[in-house]
Design a protein around this motif. Structure first.
Motif, mmCIF file in Angstrom:
data_model
loop_
_atom_site.group_PDB
_atom_site.id
_atom_site.type_symbol
_atom_site.label_atom_id
_atom_site.label_comp_id
_atom_site.label_asym_id
_atom_site.label_seq_id
_atom_site.Cartn_x
_atom_site.Cartn_y
_atom_site.Cartn_z
ATOM 1 N N SER A 103 -29.885 4.678 0.621
ATOM 2 C CA SER A 103 -30.929 4.627 -0.396
ATOM 3 C C SER A 103 -30.327 4.126 -1.706
ATOM 4 C CB SER A 103 -31.537 6.016 -0.598
ATOM 5 O OG SER A 103 -30.571 6.884 -1.210
ATOM 6 N N GLU A 104 -31.185 3.782 -2.649
ATOM 7 C CA GLU A 104 -30.690 3.361 -3.959
ATOM 8 C C GLU A 104 -29.908 4.497 -4.620
ATOM 9 O OE1 GLU A 104 -30.796 0.226 -5.190
ATOM 10 O OE2 GLU A 104 -31.556 -0.163 -3.172
ATOM 11 N N GLN A 105 -30.312 5.731 -4.394
ATOM 12 C CA GLN A 105 -29.583 6.871 -4.939
ATOM 13 C C GLN A 105 -28.206 6.987 -4.293
ATOM 14 O OE1 GLN A 105 -30.698 9.141 -7.546
ATOM 15 N NE2 GLN A 105 -28.461 9.307 -7.461
ATOM 16 N N ASP A 106 -28.168 6.790 -2.973
ATOM 17 C CA ASP A 106 -26.886 6.826 -2.279
ATOM 18 C C ASP A 106 -25.913 5.817 -2.882
ATOM 19 O OD1 ASP A 106 -27.723 8.774 -0.467
ATOM 20 O OD2 ASP A 106 -28.293 7.305 1.074
ATOM 21 N N LYS A 107 -26.390 4.595 -3.084
ATOM 22 C CA LYS A 107 -25.517 3.540 -3.605
ATOM 23 C C LYS A 107 -25.070 3.858 -5.030
ATOM 24 C CE LYS A 107 -28.464 0.310 -2.126
ATOM 25 N NZ LYS A 107 -29.097 -0.993 -1.811
ATOM 26 N N ALA A 108 -25.988 4.396 -5.832
ATOM 27 C CA ALA A 108 -25.619 4.776 -7.202
ATOM 28 C C ALA A 108 -24.578 5.892 -7.195
ATOM 29 C CB ALA A 108 -26.861 5.209 -7.981
ATOM 30 N N ALA A 137 -13.592 -6.377 -11.415
ATOM 31 C CA ALA A 137 -14.636 -7.359 -11.091
ATOM 32 C C ALA A 137 -14.203 -8.752 -11.568
ATOM 33 C CB ALA A 137 -15.946 -6.944 -11.769
ATOM 34 N N PRO A 138 -14.751 -9.809 -10.937
ATOM 35 C CA PRO A 138 -15.640 -9.823 -9.774
ATOM 36 C C PRO A 138 -14.869 -9.577 -8.480
ATOM 37 C CG PRO A 138 -15.174 -12.060 -10.472
ATOM 38 C CD PRO A 138 -14.525 -11.157 -11.488
ATOM 39 N N TYR A 139 -15.584 -9.392 -7.384
ATOM 40 C CA TYR A 139 -14.996 -8.866 -6.156
ATOM 41 C C TYR A 139 -14.969 -9.893 -5.022
ATOM 42 C CZ TYR A 139 -15.691 -4.704 -8.914
ATOM 43 O OH TYR A 139 -15.668 -3.791 -9.944
ATOM 44 N N MET A 140 -14.213 -9.549 -3.992
ATOM 45 C CA MET A 140 -13.920 -10.357 -2.812
ATOM 46 C C MET A 140 -12.836 -11.385 -3.152
ATOM 47 S SD MET A 140 -15.738 -8.751 -0.755
ATOM 48 C CE MET A 140 -17.165 -7.697 -0.665
ATOM 49 N N HIS A 141 -12.316 -12.012 -2.115
ATOM 50 C CA HIS A 141 -11.168 -12.904 -2.286
ATOM 51 C C HIS A 141 -11.475 -14.077 -3.201
ATOM 52 C CE1 HIS A 141 -13.461 -14.754 1.025
ATOM 53 N NE2 HIS A 141 -12.997 -15.885 0.563
ATOM 54 N N ASP A 142 -12.742 -14.462 -3.288
ATOM 55 C CA ASP A 142 -13.118 -15.609 -4.117
ATOM 56 C C ASP A 142 -13.960 -15.204 -5.320
ATOM 57 O OD1 ASP A 142 -15.368 -14.846 -2.722
ATOM 58 O OD2 ASP A 142 -15.850 -16.844 -1.954
ATOM 59 N N GLY A 143 -14.032 -13.913 -5.603
ATOM 60 C CA GLY A 143 -14.793 -13.451 -6.752
ATOM 61 C C GLY A 143 -16.271 -13.748 -6.669
ATOM 62 N N SER A 144 -16.809 -13.844 -5.451
ATOM 63 C CA SER A 144 -18.197 -14.284 -5.297
ATOM 64 C C SER A 144 -19.221 -13.163 -5.379
ATOM 65 C CB SER A 144 -18.364 -15.034 -3.967
ATOM 66 O OG SER A 144 -18.042 -14.203 -2.859
ATOM 67 N N ILE A 145 -18.786 -11.911 -5.530
ATOM 68 C CA ILE A 145 -19.717 -10.796 -5.727
ATOM 69 C C ILE A 145 -19.418 -10.180 -7.089
ATOM 70 C CG2 ILE A 145 -20.492 -8.567 -4.871
ATOM 71 C CD1 ILE A 145 -20.028 -9.460 -2.079
ATOM 72 N N PRO A 146 -20.399 -10.146 -7.996
ATOM 73 C CA PRO A 146 -20.098 -9.877 -9.401
ATOM 74 C C PRO A 146 -19.910 -8.423 -9.804
ATOM 75 C CG PRO A 146 -22.439 -10.334 -9.120
ATOM 76 C CD PRO A 146 -21.800 -10.570 -7.788
ATOM 77 N N SER A 147 -20.458 -7.470 -9.053
ATOM 78 C CA SER A 147 -20.474 -6.088 -9.539
ATOM 79 C C SER A 147 -20.320 -5.108 -8.392
ATOM 80 C CB SER A 147 -21.792 -5.800 -10.271
ATOM 81 O OG SER A 147 -22.888 -5.850 -9.353
ATOM 82 N N LEU A 148 -19.979 -3.860 -8.722
ATOM 83 C CA LEU A 148 -19.888 -2.817 -7.704
ATOM 84 C C LEU A 148 -21.234 -2.583 -7.035
ATOM 85 C CD1 LEU A 148 -17.577 -0.151 -9.409
ATOM 86 C CD2 LEU A 148 -17.032 -1.622 -7.453
ATOM 87 N N GLU A 149 -22.293 -2.649 -7.825
ATOM 88 C CA GLU A 149 -23.626 -2.448 -7.250
ATOM 89 C C GLU A 149 -23.923 -3.530 -6.206
ATOM 90 O OE1 GLU A 149 -23.356 -0.284 -11.009
ATOM 91 O OE2 GLU A 149 -22.854 -2.343 -10.428
ATOM 92 N N ALA A 150 -23.526 -4.777 -6.513
ATOM 93 C CA ALA A 150 -23.746 -5.870 -5.576
ATOM 94 C C ALA A 150 -22.870 -5.720 -4.332
ATOM 95 C CB ALA A 150 -23.485 -7.211 -6.259
#
Length: 394
Positions: free
Chosen positions: A363-368, A313-326
């Motif tokens: 669902s939130e469970q799926d993502k978790a 983390a953070p993610y994407m080419h510019d680090g603009s997404i902070p977490s796996l959950e995001a």
């Protein structure tokens, strides 16, 4: 199933296919074997790989050797290999972070900020293109001069004015005099920029990550939790569709190895930006468009490997997404809608967005569950192994 899907599924490791069909685990798991062909004459290097990892492709003019990898490790961690002597390759590629730096954007030796984040180096030997969005940089030897000699932005800060001085720093050390002689025997002038390039590239190729809990489960050495197994089924299934871009043994879709016959190098627009609804991405982070000028290349970047992704983390080419959950929220939404500020625009409606990125009913469970599975890709041995560690005394 489309031809594209069939091609992507073909990259799935055999062991994963077995698990998905209910045939994996236990004593029937995949064993770790050395699948490497006999080493060429004069070489003392042997790859230690699981059976589902192919042998990496190595340039004929830079064969692997123990001595060259050892030299490359020292150079990789040596701050003397920068213009002002303050920065090493390892400054932006730290072992504990899977050879990233934990920043949204890397910072060079002079303090200049790079527009993109430092990519991780795990299994970089299998990458047919290097950097986030450049089809022409196709080997580690080609990539090395980019951070070392580049001026826009300045990273290592070596240039025509100081490159002889930097090289002399290396030549003056008895440590390197011995190591270069061992790595490049028979060369009267062994300490040179071409040899530095080859040694660092060899060390980078040695950075194999193949002992995560996921790998251990494939080999029958451990069992993933029920939640992790649910996440695995979602990841490799048509509901979440993660495998379309991350379905190879290396969890990406650009892979080259010693036996590659047909090479595909896809790049993707994932709907991260759509400034003002015009299709624009923030300059100078506009993907392949920066080099091609083709409108269809706007926002197209390569999909990184997800191995050790919990550490990068953070993610994407510019680090603009902070977490796996995001990240999971982003993909479930089919892109990102930025509602205010200079980058405002609905990336979900980007005209060049990949057809593989669409709204997904998770669902939130799926993502978790998917996040739990992604965390099984962390290879603690890789993150701590002395083979990859800083050789200099603290």
């Amino acid at each position: 199933m489309s031809a594209k899907h069939a091609n992507l599924l073909a990259w799935l490791p055999l062991a994963t296919a077995l698990l998905l069909s209910g045939c994996g685990g236990g004593s029937g798991g995949v064993t770790v074997v050395d699948t490497t062909p006999p080493a060429p004459p004069g070489s003392n290097w042997q790859w230690q790989l699981p059976s589902y990892f192919p042998t990496p492709k190595v340039p004929e003019d830079n064969p692997m050797s123990v001595e060259k990898v050892d030299l490359g490790r020292f150079l990789f961690y040596d701050r003397r290999l920068s213009g002002n002597g303050t920065m090493a390759c390892a400054s932006c590629h730290q072992q504990a972070l899977a050879f990233t730096d934990g920043r949204a954007q890397a910072i060079g030796s002079t303090g200049e900020m790079h527009p993109r984040s430092a990519q991780h180096l795990a299994n970089i030997a299998y990458s047919p293109t290097l950097t986030w969005a450049n089809k022409s940089v196709t080997s580690l030897e080609q990539q090395f001069p980019v951070p070392v000699f580049g001026s826009n932005p300045v990273e290592m800060g070596i240039n025509d004015a100081n490159k002889l001085e930097v090289l002399q720093r290396i030549k003056d050390l008895p440590l390197y005099q011995a190591k270069f002689a061992a790595a490049f025997p028979g060369n009267a002038d062994a300490i040179s920029w071409p040899h530095i390039t080859k040694a660092v590239a060899s060390f980078q190729r040695s950075l194999i990550s193949a002992n995560s809990r996921y790998d251990q489960a494939l080999q029958g050495k451990t069992t993933l939790s029920e939640q992790e197994q649910r996440g695995q089924r979602l990841f490799f299934g048509e509901k979440a569709e993660c495998f379309h871009c991350h379905g190879s043994f290396n969890f990406n879709d650009q892979v080259v190895h010693a036996n590659t016959r047909v090479l595909e190098i896809p790049f993707h627009n994932t709907g991260l930006y759509n400034i003002g609804g015009t299709g624009a991405f923030p300059a100078p982070n506009r993907g392949l468009f920066e080099l091609s000028g083709e409108a269809s290349d706007m926002g197209r970047f390569r999909a990184p490997s997800l191995r050790n992704v919990a550490k990068t983390a953070p993610y994407m080419h510019d680090g603009s997404i902070p977490s796996l959950e995001a990240v999971l929220d982003f993909y479930a939404a089919g892109g990102r809608n930025i509602v205010s500020g200079p980058h405002a625009g609905d990336g979900r409606q980007h005209p060049n967005k990949s057809a593989l990125v669409a709204q997904i009913n998770l669902s939130e469970q799926d993502k978790a569950d998917i996040v739990a599975f992604l965390r099984t890709l962390t290879d603690e041995e890789f993150l701590t192994s002395p083979r990859h560690a800083d050789p200099f005394p603290k």
